[in-house]
Enzyme design. Sequence first.
Site, PDB file in Angstrom:
ATOM      1  N   ASP A   1      32.361  88.208  59.211  1.00 57.36           N
ATOM      2  CA  ASP A   1      31.988  86.796  59.079  1.00 57.36           C
ATOM      3  C   ASP A   1      30.817  86.406  59.990  1.00 57.36           C
ATOM      4  O   ASP A   1      30.353  85.262  59.948  1.00 57.36           O
ATOM      5  CB  ASP A   1      33.206  85.893  59.369  1.00 57.36           C
ATOM      6  CG  ASP A   1      34.276  86.034  58.303  1.00 57.36           C
ATOM      7  OD1 ASP A   1      33.969  86.557  57.217  1.00 57.36           O
ATOM      8  OD2 ASP A   1      35.423  85.630  58.559  1.00 57.36           O
TER       9      ASP A   1
ATOM     10  N   CYS B   1      35.117  86.435  43.694  1.00 59.15           N
ATOM     11  CA  CYS B   1      34.421  85.821  44.824  1.00 59.15           C
ATOM     12  C   CYS B   1      33.066  86.488  44.926  1.00 59.15           C
ATOM     13  O   CYS B   1      32.940  87.688  44.695  1.00 59.15           O
ATOM     14  CB  CYS B   1      35.264  86.073  46.073  1.00 59.15           C
ATOM     15  SG  CYS B   1      34.495  85.535  47.575  1.00 59.15           S
TER      16      CYS B   1
ATOM     17  N   ARG C   1      38.166  90.757  45.650  1.00 61.27           N
ATOM     18  CA  ARG C   1      39.133  90.360  46.681  1.00 61.27           C
ATOM     19  C   ARG C   1      40.531  90.679  46.135  1.00 61.27           C
ATOM     20  O   ARG C   1      41.282  89.787  45.738  1.00 61.27           O
ATOM     21  CB  ARG C   1      39.012  88.863  47.006  1.00 61.27           C
ATOM     22  CG  ARG C   1      37.597  88.345  47.285  1.00 61.27           C
ATOM     23  CD  ARG C   1      37.096  88.586  48.670  1.00 61.27           C
ATOM     24  NE  ARG C   1      37.849  87.974  49.719  1.00 61.27           N
ATOM     25  CZ  ARG C   1      37.567  86.825  50.326  1.00 61.27           C
ATOM     26  NH1 ARG C   1      36.549  86.117  49.913  1.00 61.27           N
ATOM     27  NH2 ARG C   1      38.302  86.384  51.333  1.00 61.27           N
TER      28      ARG C   1
ATOM     29  N   ARG D   1      32.763  74.177  53.301  1.00 67.86           N
ATOM     30  CA  ARG D   1      34.116  74.756  53.247  1.00 67.86           C
ATOM     31  C   ARG D   1      34.563  75.242  54.618  1.00 67.86           C
ATOM     32  O   ARG D   1      35.767  75.283  54.893  1.00 67.86           O
ATOM     33  CB  ARG D   1      34.141  75.957  52.297  1.00 67.86           C
ATOM     34  CG  ARG D   1      33.782  75.605  50.886  1.00 67.86           C
ATOM     35  CD  ARG D   1      33.992  76.782  50.001  1.00 67.86           C
ATOM     36  NE  ARG D   1      35.424  77.098  49.980  1.00 67.86           N
ATOM     37  CZ  ARG D   1      36.036  77.675  48.976  1.00 67.86           C
ATOM     38  NH1 ARG D   1      35.371  78.012  47.910  1.00 67.86           N
ATOM     39  NH2 ARG D   1      37.323  77.932  49.044  1.00 67.86           N
TER      40      ARG D   1
ATOM     41  N   LYS E   1      39.094  77.712  60.902  1.00 71.93           N
ATOM     42  CA  LYS E   1      39.476  77.612  59.479  1.00 71.93           C
ATOM     43  C   LYS E   1      40.477  78.704  59.105  1.00 71.93           C
ATOM     44  O   LYS E   1      41.503  78.432  58.488  1.00 71.93           O
ATOM     45  CB  LYS E   1      38.217  77.743  58.611  1.00 71.93           C
ATOM     46  CG  LYS E   1      38.491  78.016  57.147  1.00 71.93           C
ATOM     47  CD  LYS E   1      37.220  78.176  56.345  1.00 71.93           C
ATOM     48  CE  LYS E   1      36.642  79.569  56.312  1.00 71.93           C
ATOM     49  NZ  LYS E   1      37.230  80.489  55.334  1.00 71.93           N
ATOM     50  N   ASN E   2      40.149  79.947  59.473  1.00 74.23           N
ATOM     51  CA  ASN E   2      40.964  81.062  58.982  1.00 74.23           C
ATOM     52  C   ASN E   2      42.303  81.190  59.705  1.00 74.23           C
ATOM     53  O   ASN E   2      43.163  81.974  59.296  1.00 74.23           O
ATOM     54  CB  ASN E   2      40.173  82.369  59.054  1.00 74.23           C
ATOM     55  CG  ASN E   2      39.058  82.378  58.025  1.00 74.23           C
ATOM     56  OD1 ASN E   2      39.052  81.567  57.098  1.00 74.23           O
ATOM     57  ND2 ASN E   2      38.101  83.282  58.191  1.00 74.23           N
TER      58      ASN E   2
HETATM   59  N1  EPU Z   1      41.855  94.304  50.552  1.00 78.33           N
HETATM   60  C1  EPU Z   1      42.433  95.149  49.624  1.00 78.33           C
HETATM   61  N2  EPU Z   1      43.639  94.783  49.105  1.00 78.33           N
HETATM   62  C2  EPU Z   1      44.285  93.651  49.459  1.00 78.33           C
HETATM   63  C3  EPU Z   1      43.692  92.794  50.404  1.00 78.33           C
HETATM   64  C4  EPU Z   1      42.464  93.143  50.929  1.00 78.33           C
HETATM   65  O1  EPU Z   1      41.867  96.190  49.293  1.00 78.33           O
HETATM   66  O2  EPU Z   1      45.385  93.413  48.935  1.00 78.33           O
HETATM   67  C5  EPU Z   1      40.552  94.666  51.128  1.00 78.33           C
HETATM   68  C6  EPU Z   1      39.466  93.650  50.832  1.00 78.33           C
HETATM   69  O3  EPU Z   1      38.850  93.907  49.596  1.00 78.33           O
HETATM   70  C7  EPU Z   1      38.519  93.831  51.996  1.00 78.33           C
HETATM   71  C8  EPU Z   1      39.462  94.191  53.140  1.00 78.33           C
HETATM   72  O4  EPU Z   1      40.670  94.633  52.526  1.00 78.33           O
HETATM   73  O5  EPU Z   1      37.669  94.911  51.762  1.00 78.33           O
HETATM   74  C9  EPU Z   1      39.782  93.077  54.093  1.00 78.33           C
HETATM   75  O6  EPU Z   1      40.188  91.921  53.365  1.00 78.33           O
HETATM   76  P1  EPU Z   1      41.189  90.856  53.995  1.00 78.33           P
HETATM   77  O7  EPU Z   1      42.407  90.819  53.157  1.00 78.33           O
HETATM   78  O8  EPU Z   1      41.340  91.124  55.444  1.00 78.33           O
HETATM   79  O9  EPU Z   1      40.386  89.521  53.786  1.00 78.33           O
HETATM   80  P2  EPU Z   1      41.006  88.105  53.514  1.00 78.33           P
HETATM   81  O10 EPU Z   1      42.275  87.990  54.216  1.00 78.33           O
HETATM   82  O11 EPU Z   1      40.959  87.827  52.054  1.00 78.33           O
HETATM   83  C10 EPU Z   1      39.992  86.918  55.600  1.00 78.33           C
HETATM   84  C11 EPU Z   1      39.110  85.733  55.839  1.00 78.33           C
HETATM   85  C12 EPU Z   1      37.683  86.075  55.437  1.00 78.33           C
HETATM   86  C13 EPU Z   1      37.232  87.275  56.260  1.00 78.33           C
HETATM   87  C14 EPU Z   1      38.196  88.451  56.047  1.00 78.33           C
HETATM   88  C15 EPU Z   1      37.885  89.657  56.905  1.00 78.33           C
HETATM   89  C16 EPU Z   1      40.641  83.923  55.511  1.00 78.33           C
HETATM   90  C17 EPU Z   1      41.050  82.741  54.725  1.00 78.33           C
HETATM   91  N3  EPU Z   1      39.595  84.613  55.071  1.00 78.33           N
HETATM   92  O12 EPU Z   1      39.916  87.177  54.196  1.00 78.33           O
HETATM   93  O13 EPU Z   1      36.907  84.938  55.789  1.00 78.33           O
HETATM   94  O14 EPU Z   1      35.940  87.665  55.878  1.00 78.33           O
HETATM   95  O15 EPU Z   1      39.549  88.025  56.354  1.00 78.33           O
HETATM   96  O16 EPU Z   1      37.909  89.316  58.241  1.00 78.33           O
HETATM   97  O17 EPU Z   1      41.215  84.213  56.543  1.00 78.33           O
HETATM   98  C18 EPU Z   1      35.013  83.559  55.727  1.00 78.33           C
HETATM   99  O18 EPU Z   1      35.585  82.836  56.560  1.00 78.33           O
HETATM  100  O19 EPU Z   1      33.801  83.420  55.424  1.00 78.33           O
HETATM  101  C19 EPU Z   1      35.781  84.618  55.073  1.00 78.33           C
HETATM  102  C20 EPU Z   1      35.392  85.188  53.933  1.00 78.33           C
END
Ligand code: EPU
Length: 431
Positions: A308, A116, A121, A400, A22-23
């Site tokens: 995850d 979320c 997020r 999802r 998915k991701n």
């Molecule tokens: N963060 C910030 N600022 C930003 C972006 C992120 O502070 O601008 C922080 C977040 O709050 C968090 C950390 O950085 O503490 C990591 O967040 P990241 O941006 O890596 O998460 P994401 O890209 O929103 C993806 C996956 C998530 C998975 C995380 C971490 C997708 C669509 N989602 O989220 O997947 O948990 O990376 O590996 O790729 C799931 O599949 O259940 C899921 C939540």
Amino acid sequence: MDVFKVSGNGPLNGEIKVGGAKNAALPILAATLLTDETVVLKNVPDLSDMRFMIEILQHVGAETVQPEPGTWEITAKEITHIAPYELVRKMRASVCLLGPLVARMRKAEVSIPGGCVIGPRPIDLHIKGLQKLNCQVDIANGYVHVDASEIKGGPIFLGGRSGSTVTGTANIVMAAVLAPGSTRLECAACEPEVVDLCNLLVKMGAQIDGIGSPELTITGVDKLHGCEHSVIADRIEAGTFVIAAAITRGDVTVKGIAPKLLSAFLDKLEEAGLPMELGDDTIRVLPYEGSLKPVDVITLPHPGYPTDLQAQLGALMTQTDGISIITERIYPNRFMHVPELQRMGANIAMEGPSAIIKGASKLSGAPVMASDLRASAALILAAFAATGDTWIQRIYHLDRGYERFEQKLTGIGAKIERLHEREMPKELLEE
Ligand code: EPU
């Protein structure tokens, strides 16, 4: 609304196949907007999140054809630069349209995704990265407005409080591939899903060095072209199946997953004493006598232990002899499953961002509420080890991110039924 009725049915046995990630598929679908030629994507999982993303691609003007299950042909000849709230609010990952729209249209208006349940997020790092690419970014009326008319490559340090960002890295790489000049991206996320996106971009004609490392060098090109790409396997789905086998003491071969994508996870299970045989793209879990050992684990960006797979490991640790400590560093609030596991008889105390799990609990079935995708999986895993029936509500969270979850697990002996809420005994329904 659908619910699951899950009954412990002893050891799971047999082979189970992992689908596309998915991701990885979500940013890869967004990346198809980077070219006006057709991109053919294979191994795209059939999930509600994919349907949301396809809907958004169609809204911005892409033509989408599904010639067979798992394959999408996407042609984004003429597109608009606006991703509206009605669509973006359905899925946080739609923020990864920002990069492709900026790159292709030199402007973007993307609604800011809402909150979320697993915690805040933020998208500050996405914005910082775009600003470092010389874009003008404004937030107004719930939208990120980007003027990228002067976009150009440059050095960017993309680390935040918790380290790297997965979709933030995806966005900045996609914005940079068509930006003039060279971009050196430090503290880039190294998750296999980011690697898969970079590999697709290279097939489309992008120039990216350092793929898989925290330092990426992207040399902008004038144009990208169509290609064919197969999405990598879902390591989180695979890990969930490994725990399903472990918690039931089953003999299960998880097929279609390279164990090296799951090193931190498999290392913890090895430490717990779970017997496994690793092949090139298989993980076989073997039955064991006695109890597994407790673990102490902290979630971290890749190659650390993945957040995850935190909730699912917690479910397994309720069954081991001893005290486990599971600390969540990426989303410190990601413990919504804990009160539900407690209702099933788990002995878990929360201490800041750590769950202290006293194992060897006798779990018994109860009506429980799924709060998010991975929490849903953890509750089902716990239900496999419980006596009696567990009724799990709000399983749309599970849909999802897990493709045909109950069919796949039923195929190796699990007892999971998808029923309508009205088939639940009335006394178990929430008020
Ligand atoms: N963060 C910030 N600022 C930003 C972006 C992120 O502070 O601008 C922080 C977040 O709050 C968090 C950390 O950085 O503490 C990591 O967040 P990241 O941006 O890596 O998460 P994401 O890209 O929103 C993806 C996956 C998530 C998975 C995380 C971490 C997708 C669509 N989602 O989220 O997947 O948990 O990376 O590996 O790729 C799931 O599949 O259940 C899921 C939540």
